[in-house]
Motif scaffolding. Structure first.
Motif, PDB file in Angstrom:
ATOM      1  N   HIS A   1     -14.842 -51.269 -21.093  1.00  0.00           N
ATOM      2  CA  HIS A   1     -14.283 -49.919 -21.050  1.00  0.00           C
ATOM      3  C   HIS A   1     -13.605 -49.742 -19.703  1.00  0.00           C
ATOM      4  N   LEU A   2     -12.340 -50.095 -19.660  1.00  0.00           N
ATOM      5  CA  LEU A   2     -11.568 -49.979 -18.434  1.00  0.00           C
ATOM      6  C   LEU A   2     -11.049 -48.552 -18.313  1.00  0.00           C
ATOM      7  N   THR A   3     -11.379 -47.883 -17.236  1.00  0.00           N
ATOM      8  CA  THR A   3     -10.932 -46.505 -17.040  1.00  0.00           C
ATOM      9  C   THR A   3      -9.465 -46.490 -16.613  1.00  0.00           C
ATOM     10  N   SER A   4      -8.851 -45.324 -16.713  1.00  0.00           N
ATOM     11  CA  SER A   4      -7.450 -45.192 -16.301  1.00  0.00           C
ATOM     12  C   SER A   4      -7.292 -45.451 -14.808  1.00  0.00           C
ATOM     13  N   GLU A   5      -8.299 -45.048 -14.025  1.00  0.00           N
ATOM     14  CA  GLU A   5      -8.234 -45.273 -12.584  1.00  0.00           C
ATOM     15  C   GLU A   5      -8.284 -46.760 -12.259  1.00  0.00           C
ATOM     16  N   MET A   6      -9.148 -47.491 -12.952  1.00  0.00           N
ATOM     17  CA  MET A   6      -9.258 -48.922 -12.703  1.00  0.00           C
ATOM     18  C   MET A   6      -8.017 -49.662 -13.202  1.00  0.00           C
ATOM     19  N   ALA A   7      -7.427 -49.189 -14.294  1.00  0.00           N
ATOM     20  CA  ALA A   7      -6.192 -49.796 -14.790  1.00  0.00           C
ATOM     21  C   ALA A   7      -5.076 -49.608 -13.771  1.00  0.00           C
ATOM     22  N   MET A   8      -5.020 -48.431 -13.159  1.00  0.00           N
ATOM     23  CA  MET A   8      -4.011 -48.185 -12.133  1.00  0.00           C
ATOM     24  C   MET A   8      -4.275 -49.042 -10.895  1.00  0.00           C
ATOM     25  N   THR A   9      -5.544 -49.298 -10.600  1.00  0.00           N
ATOM     26  CA  THR A   9      -5.893 -50.175  -9.485  1.00  0.00           C
ATOM     27  C   THR A   9      -5.329 -51.573  -9.716  1.00  0.00           C
ATOM     28  N   VAL A  10      -5.429 -52.047 -10.942  1.00  0.00           N
ATOM     29  CA  VAL A  10      -4.889 -53.354 -11.305  1.00  0.00           C
ATOM     30  C   VAL A  10      -3.374 -53.375 -11.090  1.00  0.00           C
ATOM     31  N   VAL A  11      -2.692 -52.356 -11.581  1.00  0.00           N
ATOM     32  CA  VAL A  11      -1.237 -52.287 -11.446  1.00  0.00           C
ATOM     33  C   VAL A  11      -0.833 -52.281  -9.973  1.00  0.00           C
ATOM     34  N   GLY A  12      -1.539 -51.471  -9.183  1.00  0.00           N
ATOM     35  CA  GLY A  12      -1.228 -51.407  -7.760  1.00  0.00           C
ATOM     36  C   GLY A  12      -1.427 -52.745  -7.071  1.00  0.00           C
ATOM     37  N   GLY A  13      -2.491 -53.431  -7.426  1.00  0.00           N
ATOM     38  CA  GLY A  13      -2.758 -54.728  -6.824  1.00  0.00           C
ATOM     39  C   GLY A  13      -1.692 -55.751  -7.156  1.00  0.00           C
ATOM     40  N   ILE A  14      -1.279 -55.779  -8.412  1.00  0.00           N
ATOM     41  CA  ILE A  14      -0.242 -56.733  -8.830  1.00  0.00           C
ATOM     42  C   ILE A  14       1.083 -56.395  -8.166  1.00  0.00           C
ATOM     43  N   ASN A  15       1.406 -55.101  -8.071  1.00  0.00           N
ATOM     44  CA  ASN A  15       2.639 -54.693  -7.396  1.00  0.00           C
ATOM     45  C   ASN A  15       2.651 -55.154  -5.939  1.00  0.00           C
ATOM     46  N   GLU A  16       1.515 -55.026  -5.278  1.00  0.00           N
ATOM     47  CA  GLU A  16       1.439 -55.446  -3.879  1.00  0.00           C
ATOM     48  C   GLU A  16       1.606 -56.950  -3.741  1.00  0.00           C
ATOM     49  N   LEU A  17       1.078 -57.710  -4.683  1.00  0.00           N
ATOM     50  CA  LEU A  17       1.273 -59.160  -4.661  1.00  0.00           C
ATOM     51  C   LEU A  17       2.756 -59.505  -4.791  1.00  0.00           C
ATOM     52  N   VAL A  18       3.436 -58.802  -5.682  1.00  0.00           N
ATOM     53  CA  VAL A  18       4.867 -59.041  -5.872  1.00  0.00           C
ATOM     54  C   VAL A  18       5.645 -58.634  -4.625  1.00  0.00           C
ATOM     55  N   LEU A  19       5.329 -57.477  -4.051  1.00  0.00           N
ATOM     56  CA  LEU A  19       6.011 -57.024  -2.844  1.00  0.00           C
ATOM     57  C   LEU A  19       5.793 -57.996  -1.687  1.00  0.00           C
ATOM     58  N   GLN A  20       4.597 -58.528  -1.580  1.00  0.00           N
ATOM     59  CA  GLN A  20       4.317 -59.505  -0.527  1.00  0.00           C
ATOM     60  C   GLN A  20       5.146 -60.769  -0.733  1.00  0.00           C
ATOM     61  N   ALA A  21       5.274 -61.206  -1.979  1.00  0.00           N
ATOM     62  CA  ALA A  21       6.084 -62.380  -2.271  1.00  0.00           C
ATOM     63  C   ALA A  21       7.547 -62.127  -1.913  1.00  0.00           C
ATOM     64  N   ILE A  22       8.031 -60.917  -2.188  1.00  0.00           N
ATOM     65  CA  ILE A  22       9.404 -60.563  -1.839  1.00  0.00           C
ATOM     66  C   ILE A  22       9.576 -60.591  -0.323  1.00  0.00           C
ATOM     67  N   GLU A  23       8.646 -59.982   0.377  1.00  0.00           N
ATOM     68  CA  GLU A  23       8.710 -59.915   1.839  1.00  0.00           C
ATOM     69  C   GLU A  23       8.693 -61.304   2.464  1.00  0.00           C
ATOM     70  N   GLN A  24       7.950 -62.202   1.867  1.00  0.00           N
ATOM     71  CA  GLN A  24       7.811 -63.563   2.401  1.00  0.00           C
ATOM     72  C   GLN A  24       8.821 -64.532   1.787  1.00  0.00           C
ATOM     73  N   ASP A  25       9.787 -63.999   1.053  1.00  0.00           N
ATOM     74  CA  ASP A  25      10.840 -64.801   0.438  1.00  0.00           C
ATOM     75  C   ASP A  25      10.262 -65.874  -0.481  1.00  0.00           C
ATOM     76  N   ARG A  26       9.306 -65.467  -1.304  1.00  0.00           N
ATOM     77  CA  ARG A  26       8.673 -66.379  -2.258  1.00  0.00           C
ATOM     78  C   ARG A  26       8.916 -65.939  -3.702  1.00  0.00           C
ATOM     79  N   VAL A  27      10.002 -65.219  -3.918  1.00  0.00           N
ATOM     80  CA  VAL A  27      10.285 -64.699  -5.259  1.00  0.00           C
ATOM     81  C   VAL A  27      10.463 -65.831  -6.265  1.00  0.00           C
ATOM     82  N   GLY A  28      11.008 -66.947  -5.806  1.00  0.00           N
ATOM     83  CA  GLY A  28      11.190 -68.074  -6.699  1.00  0.00           C
ATOM     84  C   GLY A  28       9.886 -68.709  -7.143  1.00  0.00           C
TER      85      GLY A  28
END
Length: 209
Positions: free
Chosen positions: A160-187
């Motif tokens: 039973h994943l709550t809406s808050e925990m689901a948003m936590t997942v989304v935020g975490g994945i977004n930050e991973l992507v942003l970090q990859a962009i910042e470090q020029d690791r998009v490829g």
């Protein structure tokens, strides 16, 4: 460099049902941004790439920022569609997470230049950009919550994943992507599949406690 009309990647909002001119303007925005970056893109660039008049642009948008928000939302819907198509609710959710994360990150990696614009430039648009980001994140979080909670093939106690925990997942994945962009690791976004998968599984497992 891929463009909106050449592949079904991040820069492909035309796959969304919309008025022809509206779709062409989003495609034009995607191509102009991919070529010049958002800051240097002008409305003249957008309408030239879209092969429409400036008047047509203003029939749909008041500013290029508004056009960027629309492109961001359209591209995000296509990314979510890629995840939905990869997720099989009849299978155990924990076996589906890696497949879904792979589909999402592979989709984003198809156009590194536009990906950077959509993830970074949207944050520079002030409240309209923030509101668009919130809407998109909420839609993705709702999908994750429904997909995991509704997975009929899961074994053991129901998750039973709550809406808050689901948003936590989304935020975490977004930050991973942003970090990859910042470090020029998009490829190499595929390298994020493992940590993103572990994040989803860890948050879902916590819901069982």
């Amino acid at each position: 460099m891929s463009t909106a009309t050449e592949n079904p990647g991040v820069a492909s909002p035309s796959a969304e049902p919309a008025h022809e001119h509206y779709s062409r303007l989003l495609e034009g925005m995607a191509r102009a941004v991919a070529a010049k970056g958002y800051a240097d893109t002008t409305i003249a660039d957008i309408v030239r790439e879209a092969a429409v008049s400036r008047r047509t642009f203003y029939e749909h948008f008041t500013t290029k920022a508004e056009c960027l928000v629309s492109l961001y939302e359209a591209a995000s819907k296509l990314a979510l569609r890629a995840v939905a198509e990869a997720f099989d609710p009849a299978q155990p959710w924990h076996a589906q997470v890696e497949r879904a994360m792979t589909a999402y990150l592979d989709y984003l990696a198809q156009d590194p230049v536009l990906l950077r614009t959509l993830f970074v430039e949207i944050l520079g648009l002030g409240m309209p950009g923030l509101a668009a980001r919130r809407r998109v994140n909420a839609e993705i979080a709702s999908f994750i919550q429904a997909a995991i909670n509704g997975s009929t093939g899961a074994q053991g106690p129901a998750v039973h994943l709550t809406s808050e925990m689901a948003m936590t997942v989304v935020g975490g994945i977004n930050e991973l992507v942003l970090q990859a962009i910042e470090q020029d690791r998009v490829g190499n976004l595929h390298q994020l599949v493992s940590p993103a998968t572990r994040l989803v599984r860890a948050v879902a497992a916590e819901s069982l406690r």
